[in-house]
Design a protein around this motif. Structure first.
Motif, PDB file in Angstrom:
ATOM      1  N   ALA A 192      74.266  16.333  35.386  1.00 53.12           N
ATOM      2  CA  ALA A 192      73.889  15.010  35.327  1.00 53.12           C
ATOM      3  C   ALA A 192      73.936  14.062  36.284  1.00 53.12           C
ATOM      4  O   ALA A 192      74.052  12.722  36.073  1.00 53.12           O
ATOM      5  N   LYS A 193      73.872  14.607  37.517  1.00 53.98           N
ATOM      6  CA  LYS A 193      73.657  13.713  38.559  1.00 53.98           C
ATOM      7  C   LYS A 193      72.312  13.725  39.013  1.00 53.98           C
ATOM      8  O   LYS A 193      71.414  14.471  39.110  1.00 53.98           O
ATOM      9  N   ALA A 194      72.014  12.277  39.685  1.00 55.41           N
ATOM     10  CA  ALA A 194      70.572  12.290  39.888  1.00 55.41           C
ATOM     11  C   ALA A 194      70.459  12.993  41.303  1.00 55.41           C
ATOM     12  O   ALA A 194      70.971  12.992  42.178  1.00 55.41           O
ATOM     13  N   ASP A 247      75.997  13.048  26.627  1.00 56.87           N
ATOM     14  CA  ASP A 247      75.973  14.234  25.674  1.00 56.87           C
ATOM     15  C   ASP A 247      74.626  14.558  25.155  1.00 56.87           C
ATOM     16  O   ASP A 247      74.118  15.544  24.892  1.00 56.87           O
ATOM     17  N   ASP A 248      73.838  13.496  24.871  1.00 54.19           N
ATOM     18  CA  ASP A 248      72.387  13.595  24.703  1.00 54.19           C
ATOM     19  C   ASP A 248      71.499  14.520  25.612  1.00 54.19           C
ATOM     20  O   ASP A 248      70.749  15.469  25.496  1.00 54.19           O
ATOM     21  N   TYR A 249      71.951  14.308  27.024  1.00 58.40           N
ATOM     22  CA  TYR A 249      71.493  14.791  28.048  1.00 58.40           C
ATOM     23  C   TYR A 249      71.743  16.344  28.340  1.00 58.40           C
ATOM     24  O   TYR A 249      70.779  17.222  28.313  1.00 58.40           O
ATOM     25  N   PHE A 250      72.827  16.542  28.025  1.00 52.01           N
ATOM     26  CA  PHE A 250      73.386  18.016  28.125  1.00 52.01           C
ATOM     27  C   PHE A 250      72.676  18.719  27.061  1.00 52.01           C
ATOM     28  O   PHE A 250      72.636  20.132  27.040  1.00 52.01           O
ATOM     29  N   ALA A 251      72.561  18.338  25.784  1.00 49.84           N
ATOM     30  CA  ALA A 251      72.207  18.880  24.441  1.00 49.84           C
ATOM     31  C   ALA A 251      70.533  19.152  24.876  1.00 49.84           C
ATOM     32  O   ALA A 251      69.756  20.164  24.651  1.00 49.84           O
ATOM     33  N   TYR A 252      69.819  18.234  25.666  1.00 50.72           N
ATOM     34  CA  TYR A 252      68.591  18.178  26.006  1.00 50.72           C
ATOM     35  C   TYR A 252      68.344  19.363  26.877  1.00 50.72           C
ATOM     36  O   TYR A 252      67.282  20.117  26.751  1.00 50.72           O
TER      37      TYR A 252
END
Length: 402
Positions: free
Chosen positions: A235-237, A381-386
């Motif tokens: 999740a790092k840019a 959490d939404d990002y990792f699920a995506y």
């Protein structure tokens, strides 16, 4: 009776064969841009340098008075004066002795086109050709360059741009190594389901450089602009506050140093910048968002641009052949601000890139520069699920090897 039956069957067979031949010989109807071209006398051409709307109309029997009427009627929605050389156009003429022009069709690009009605009722319609989106997965390996790796698989060079754009802050594409590998999940656009029309979007990618995998996932955290960015598996840019370089350069001809023999002045002095050698007129871009605080010329700097990015960082770009921005203008990261030249004290085409931190000139390669905005904790959490199914899909694509 038996003979009559045989003759009757033979005649029926001949009739069926004749019908089949007639069906086969029936010409295919050409339908393009919403018109049945067979209904018109069609002029197909490409706008050439020096052409203008009036001259095209004149060649097709439309006089100056009618041209003026047309341009006045449609000027708020279509400017015929801005048609571009190299674009395709069609003139649909009536199938009569006068061959009266009824429609002018102009291809704005592969997808968008403009229909200009030329008859008693003059009007403009802006339309799109039917586009389908196809998902693709690819895998490649670098043998000499990224573009050659794409070409080896018959892939579009647009993918080179997409990968370079995604990884421009984390991978130096001038230092790729033989054996570096990449995989992508992306979508392509096709016109009429067959004609390639470009890349729609990249969903995910992984680039293995020096045996280290760099993952990238497209994700939208900006609900205002709706513009997505790319983030890694943690999740790092991937985006950095600053680009690694202000252009696609041939080589670094001189680095930041406190002591260098000046090739023009023939004496030892500090060189407080980084020289990127590149061909004349190579575009120079701003390495970060900011405001132009100087766009000028001096005998030493030549044509130069200086940009303040915030209260801490300032950059300067020297020796341009010409400048593309003005003093006070706000520029965005990657925007062209000028072109490579050799104005001022320079022996060849290059850009001298200078960097200030809190008013002190420094070596940008030795700075711990900030990254772009991170994903908020509330969205992780939404990002990792995506990205979970995307990462699984990427990992299941086999790597190519030399």
């Amino acid at each position: 009776m038996l003979m009559l039956a045989i003759v009757s069957c033979k005649n029926e067979e001949e009739k069926n064969e004749a019908t089949e031949v007639a069906v086969k010989k029936k010409p295919k109807v050409e339908k393009l841009y919403g018109f049945v071209f067979d209904d018109y006398d069609v002029v197909r051409d490409t706008i050439k340098r020096g052409d203008f709307f009036g001259s095209i109309m004149d060649r097709n029997g439309v006089g100056p008075g009618k041209v003026y009427e047309i341009t006045e009627e449609v000027k708020d929605s279509f400017n015929p004066a801005r048609i571009t050389a190299g674009k395709k156009y069609f003139v649909l003429r009536a199938k009569d002795s006068a061959k009266t022009p009824e429609y002018f069709i102009y291809e704005n690009d592969k997808i968008n086109y403009t229909v200009l009605a030329l008859g008693d009722s003059v009007y403009v319609q802006k339309k799109k050709r039917p586009v389908t989106i196809k998902k693709r997965e690819i895998s490649g390996v670098v043998t000499s360059s990224l573009s050659e790796a794409m070409q080896a698989q018959g892939l579009s060079n647009m993918l080179v741009y997409e990968l370079s754009n995604i990884y421009q802050w984390s991978i130096d594409f001038f230092k790729l190594q033989k054996g570096d590998q990449f995989k992508m999940v992306y979508h392509e656009k096709y016109i009429d389901d067959t004609i390639f029309a470009g890349i729609e979007k990249v969903d995910a990618a992984v680039f293995k450089h020096q045996d280290k995998p760099f993952y990238a996932f497209r994700y939208n955290t900006d609900t205002v602009s709706g513009k997505p960015s790319f983030y890694d598996s943690e999740a790092k840019a991937l985006q950095s506050f600053f680009l690694k370089a202000p252009l696609n350069y041939t080589r670094i001809s001189s680095r930041y140093t406190k002591r260098r023999f000046h090739p023009v002045q023939k004496r030892w002095k500090a060189h407080l910048g980084t020289d990127y050698a590149a061909p004349y007129n190579t575009p120079i871009v701003s390495t970060a968002n900011g405001t132009v605080i100087a766009s000028s010329y001096t005998s030493g700097n030549g044509n130069y641009v200086k940009i303040r990015h915030n209260g801490k960082y300032t950059t300067q770009y020297l020796h341009m052949t010409k400048r593309a921005v003005r003093n006070g203008e706000y520029v965005r990261q990657g925007q062209v601000i000028g072109y490579v030249g050799s104005t001022g004290l320079a022996t060849g085409p290059h850009v001298c890139y200078r960097f200030w931190v809190n008013g002190k000139q420094v070596d940008p390669f030795r700075q711990n520069l900030p990254s772009a905005e991170k994903i908020k904790d509330s969205l992780k959490d939404d990002y990792f699920a995506y990205i979970e199914p995307l990462k699984k899909e990427l990992d299941q694509i086999p790597y190519k090897h030399i």
